[in-house]
Design a protein around this motif. Structure first.
Motif, PDB file in Angstrom:
ATOM      1  N   PHE A 286       0.827  -1.199   0.000  1.00 22.81           N
ATOM      2  CA  PHE A 286       0.000   0.000   0.000  1.00 22.81           C
ATOM      3  C   PHE A 286       0.872   1.264   0.000  1.00 22.81           C
ATOM      4  CE2 PHE A 286      -2.721  -3.090   2.433  1.00 22.81           C
ATOM      5  CZ  PHE A 286      -3.670  -3.258   1.432  1.00 22.81           C
ATOM      6  N   TYR A 287       0.293   2.333  -0.558  1.00 22.88           N
ATOM      7  CA  TYR A 287       1.047   3.577  -0.711  1.00 22.88           C
ATOM      8  C   TYR A 287       0.198   4.782  -0.319  1.00 22.88           C
ATOM      9  CZ  TYR A 287       3.465   0.327  -3.844  1.00 22.88           C
ATOM     10  OH  TYR A 287       4.082  -0.776  -4.378  1.00 22.88           O
ATOM     11  N   HIS A 288       0.903   5.843   0.103  1.00 21.52           N
ATOM     12  CA  HIS A 288       0.236   7.118   0.410  1.00 21.52           C
ATOM     13  C   HIS A 288       1.072   8.230  -0.207  1.00 21.52           C
ATOM     14  CE1 HIS A 288      -2.092  10.076   2.790  1.00 21.52           C
ATOM     15  NE2 HIS A 288      -0.936  10.711   2.893  1.00 21.52           N
ATOM     16  N   GLY A 289       0.427   9.087  -1.028  1.00 26.69           N
ATOM     17  CA  GLY A 289       1.132  10.181  -1.681  1.00 26.69           C
ATOM     18  C   GLY A 289       0.912  11.498  -0.967  1.00 26.69           C
ATOM     19  N   THR A 290       1.989  12.261  -0.795  1.00 25.82           N
ATOM     20  CA  THR A 290       1.915  13.517  -0.058  1.00 25.82           C
ATOM     21  C   THR A 290       3.122  14.385  -0.422  1.00 25.82           C
ATOM     22  OG1 THR A 290       1.805  14.474   2.181  1.00 25.82           O
ATOM     23  CG2 THR A 290       3.160  12.507   1.911  1.00 25.82           C
ATOM     24  N   LYS A 291       3.138  15.609   0.079  1.00 26.57           N
ATOM     25  CA  LYS A 291       4.337  16.451  -0.052  1.00 26.57           C
ATOM     26  C   LYS A 291       5.025  16.628   1.303  1.00 26.57           C
ATOM     27  CE  LYS A 291       3.250  19.072  -4.251  1.00 26.57           C
ATOM     28  NZ  LYS A 291       1.853  18.733  -4.553  1.00 26.57           N
ATOM     29  N   ALA A 292       4.553  15.927   2.307  1.00 23.71           N
ATOM     30  CA  ALA A 292       5.142  16.026   3.648  1.00 23.71           C
ATOM     31  C   ALA A 292       6.443  15.225   3.723  1.00 23.71           C
ATOM     32  CB  ALA A 292       4.150  15.513   4.688  1.00 23.71           C
ATOM     33  N   ASP A 293       7.400  15.758   4.465  1.00 23.83           N
ATOM     34  CA  ASP A 293       8.692  15.089   4.667  1.00 23.83           C
ATOM     35  C   ASP A 293       8.589  14.241   5.933  1.00 23.83           C
ATOM     36  OD1 ASP A 293      11.297  14.290   4.731  1.00 23.83           O
ATOM     37  OD2 ASP A 293      12.125  16.262   5.239  1.00 23.83           O
ATOM     38  N   LEU A 294       8.468  12.921   5.753  1.00 18.60           N
ATOM     39  CA  LEU A 294       8.226  12.021   6.876  1.00 18.60           C
ATOM     40  C   LEU A 294       9.306  10.943   6.939  1.00 18.60           C
ATOM     41  CD1 LEU A 294       4.391  11.721   6.219  1.00 18.60           C
ATOM     42  CD2 LEU A 294       5.484  13.089   8.005  1.00 18.60           C
ATOM     43  N   GLN A 295       9.298  10.200   8.027  1.00 18.30           N
ATOM     44  CA  GLN A 295      10.315   9.168   8.257  1.00 18.30           C
ATOM     45  C   GLN A 295       9.670   7.796   8.459  1.00 18.30           C
ATOM     46  OE1 GLN A 295      13.549  10.155   8.134  1.00 18.30           O
ATOM     47  NE2 GLN A 295      12.791  12.251   7.811  1.00 18.30           N
TER      48      GLN A 295
ATOM     49  N   LYS B 144     -12.161  19.003   7.035  1.00 18.76           N
ATOM     50  CA  LYS B 144     -11.302  18.122   7.840  1.00 18.76           C
ATOM     51  C   LYS B 144     -11.692  16.680   7.546  1.00 18.76           C
ATOM     52  CE  LYS B 144      -8.901  20.903  10.717  1.00 18.76           C
ATOM     53  NZ  LYS B 144      -7.442  20.874  10.795  1.00 18.76           N
ATOM     54  N   MET B 145     -10.717  15.854   7.213  1.00 17.58           N
ATOM     55  CA  MET B 145     -11.007  14.486   6.804  1.00 17.58           C
ATOM     56  C   MET B 145     -11.098  13.550   8.011  1.00 17.58           C
ATOM     57  SD  MET B 145     -11.367  15.067   3.713  1.00 17.58           S
ATOM     58  CE  MET B 145     -11.638  13.401   3.089  1.00 17.58           C
ATOM     59  N   ASN B 146     -12.163  12.743   8.029  1.00 19.04           N
ATOM     60  CA  ASN B 146     -12.378  11.794   9.128  1.00 19.04           C
ATOM     61  C   ASN B 146     -11.587  10.505   8.936  1.00 19.04           C
ATOM     62  OD1 ASN B 146     -14.275  13.518  10.327  1.00 19.04           O
ATOM     63  ND2 ASN B 146     -15.919  12.703   9.044  1.00 19.04           N
ATOM     64  N   HIS B 147     -10.979  10.346   7.767  1.00 19.05           N
ATOM     65  CA  HIS B 147     -10.228   9.130   7.451  1.00 19.05           C
ATOM     66  C   HIS B 147      -8.882   9.509   6.849  1.00 19.05           C
ATOM     67  CE1 HIS B 147     -14.495   7.940   7.323  1.00 19.05           C
ATOM     68  NE2 HIS B 147     -14.097   6.727   7.661  1.00 19.05           N
ATOM     69  N   ILE B 148      -7.975   8.554   6.848  1.00 16.74           N
ATOM     70  CA  ILE B 148      -6.711   8.701   6.133  1.00 16.74           C
ATOM     71  C   ILE B 148      -6.770   7.747   4.937  1.00 16.74           C
ATOM     72  CG2 ILE B 148      -5.546   7.021   7.669  1.00 16.74           C
ATOM     73  CD1 ILE B 148      -3.785  10.088   6.228  1.00 16.74           C
ATOM     74  N   TYR B 149      -6.352   8.241   3.768  1.00 19.53           N
ATOM     75  CA  TYR B 149      -6.558   7.514   2.516  1.00 19.53           C
ATOM     76  C   TYR B 149      -5.251   6.909   2.001  1.00 19.53           C
ATOM     77  CZ  TYR B 149     -11.205   9.559   2.393  1.00 19.53           C
ATOM     78  OH  TYR B 149     -12.490   9.905   2.708  1.00 19.53           O
ATOM     79  N   PHE B 150      -5.387   5.772   1.316  1.00 16.26           N
ATOM     80  CA  PHE B 150      -4.211   5.118   0.728  1.00 16.26           C
ATOM     81  C   PHE B 150      -4.655   4.241  -0.427  1.00 16.26           C
ATOM     82  CE2 PHE B 150      -5.852   2.426   4.055  1.00 16.26           C
ATOM     83  CZ  PHE B 150      -5.662   1.119   3.641  1.00 16.26           C
ATOM     84  N   THR B 151      -3.710   3.680  -1.137  1.00 15.01           N
ATOM     85  CA  THR B 151      -4.028   2.896  -2.327  1.00 15.01           C
ATOM     86  C   THR B 151      -2.988   1.799  -2.534  1.00 15.01           C
ATOM     87  OG1 THR B 151      -4.313   3.030  -4.740  1.00 15.01           O
ATOM     88  CG2 THR B 151      -2.768   4.566  -3.763  1.00 15.01           C
ATOM     89  N   ALA B 152      -3.387   0.786  -3.297  1.00 14.71           N
ATOM     90  CA  ALA B 152      -2.437  -0.258  -3.697  1.00 14.71           C
ATOM     91  C   ALA B 152      -1.894   0.017  -5.095  1.00 14.71           C
ATOM     92  CB  ALA B 152      -3.110  -1.631  -3.649  1.00 14.71           C
ATOM     93  N   ASN B 153      -2.250   1.167  -5.664  1.00 17.50           N
ATOM     94  CA  ASN B 153      -1.796   1.558  -7.000  1.00 17.50           C
ATOM     95  C   ASN B 153      -0.752   2.663  -6.836  1.00 17.50           C
ATOM     96  OD1 ASN B 153      -1.497   2.694  -9.578  1.00 17.50           O
ATOM     97  ND2 ASN B 153      -3.592   2.188 -10.165  1.00 17.50           N
TER      98      ASN B 153
END
Length: 249
Positions: free
Chosen positions: A127-136, A154-163
């Motif tokens: 799974f993947y999550h796309g963002t511009k945040a610099d994370l570790q 404000k989002m009630n969920h955090i989103y991700f994908t297998a693509n």
């Protein structure tokens, strides 16, 4: 076989053009576009999608059933996690056709098959999550952030994908000035199909897009995905600006 949803696929582009024509009331032109997609299909994935849209435009229930069963058979031939989310929708549409044809036995059987494919998604990723945040690695992504698609929401969920390419697109469209990043993540709790895309334009959840109220743990970073051209970036941002659809939050 491991086919991933690709919006630049010629058959998918034809189907999307057909959907646009349909929504503007040009039904005959839409049907012509869907037939063109069927004729240009080169594999079962293309045939599964184009047959689904041809089915939706048939006036005769018998013809609708024929095309919907063709779509299902092509999806079953693929037998891949990228299309299994569509099975429930396909069986449901087939059941409704049999019901209209007063074939209660086949209607019941297909309703039961549709129900058997409902429920929590069974997808093992990655799974993947796309963002511009610099994370570790080890950081947690949590719900409650601002929507990239609707100011002030404000989002009630955090989103991700297998693509991975879908995550790359999300990174491109994300707010912020940082570098586009695609992180490899693992859900820490239950997750569900993203209702904003599931059974909307395409049957099931072909983009394998998910959401969770539980945090996502970063376990790595992906550096290779299909980068958009400058023109494609502009087109996506224009689509986003025009999109007035309600976000299911």
């Amino acid at each position: 076989m491991n086919i991933k949803f690709d919006p630049n696929n010629d058959v998918i582009k034809l189907c999307m053009s057909g959907m646009a024509l349909e929504s503007s009331g040009n039904i005959e032109e839409a049907i012509t576009m869907f037939y063109k997609a069927w004729q240009e299909a080169t594999d079962d994935y293309d045939r599964f999608i184009s047959a689904y849209y041809l089915a939706s435009q048939q006036k005769s229930i018998t013809d609708k059933l024929k095309w919907m069963e063709t779509s299902l058979q092509c999806a079953l031939n693929i037998d891949d996690e990228n299309v299994r989310s569509a099975y429930s929708t396909l069986y449901l549409n087939i059941a409704k056709c049999y019901e209209e044809l007063c074939d209660s036995a086949n209607a019941k059987r297909n309703y039961e098959l549709s129900d058997s494919y409902k429920g929590a998604p069974f997808d093992e990723g990655p799974f993947y999550h796309g963002t511009k945040a610099d994370l570790q690695v080890g950081d947690l992504l949590t719900a409650g952030g601002n929507s990239n698609y609707k100011p002030g929401l404000k989002m009630n969920h955090i989103y991700f994908t297998a693509n991975v390419n879908g995550a790359g697109l999300a990174a491109t469209l994300a707010k912020g000035e940082g570098r586009e990043r695609v992180y490899i993540i693992e859900p820490t709790g239950e997750f569900e199909n993203d209702p904003n895309v599931t059974d909307k334009k395409f049957p099931g959840n072909l983009t394998r897009s998910y959401r969770s109220q539980e945090p996502l743990r970063i376990i790595g970073e992906e550096t290779e995905w299909a980068n958009l051209t400058t023109t494609e970036r502009r087109e996506w941002r224009e689509k986003l600006a025009k999109n007035k659809g309600e976000i299911i939050n």
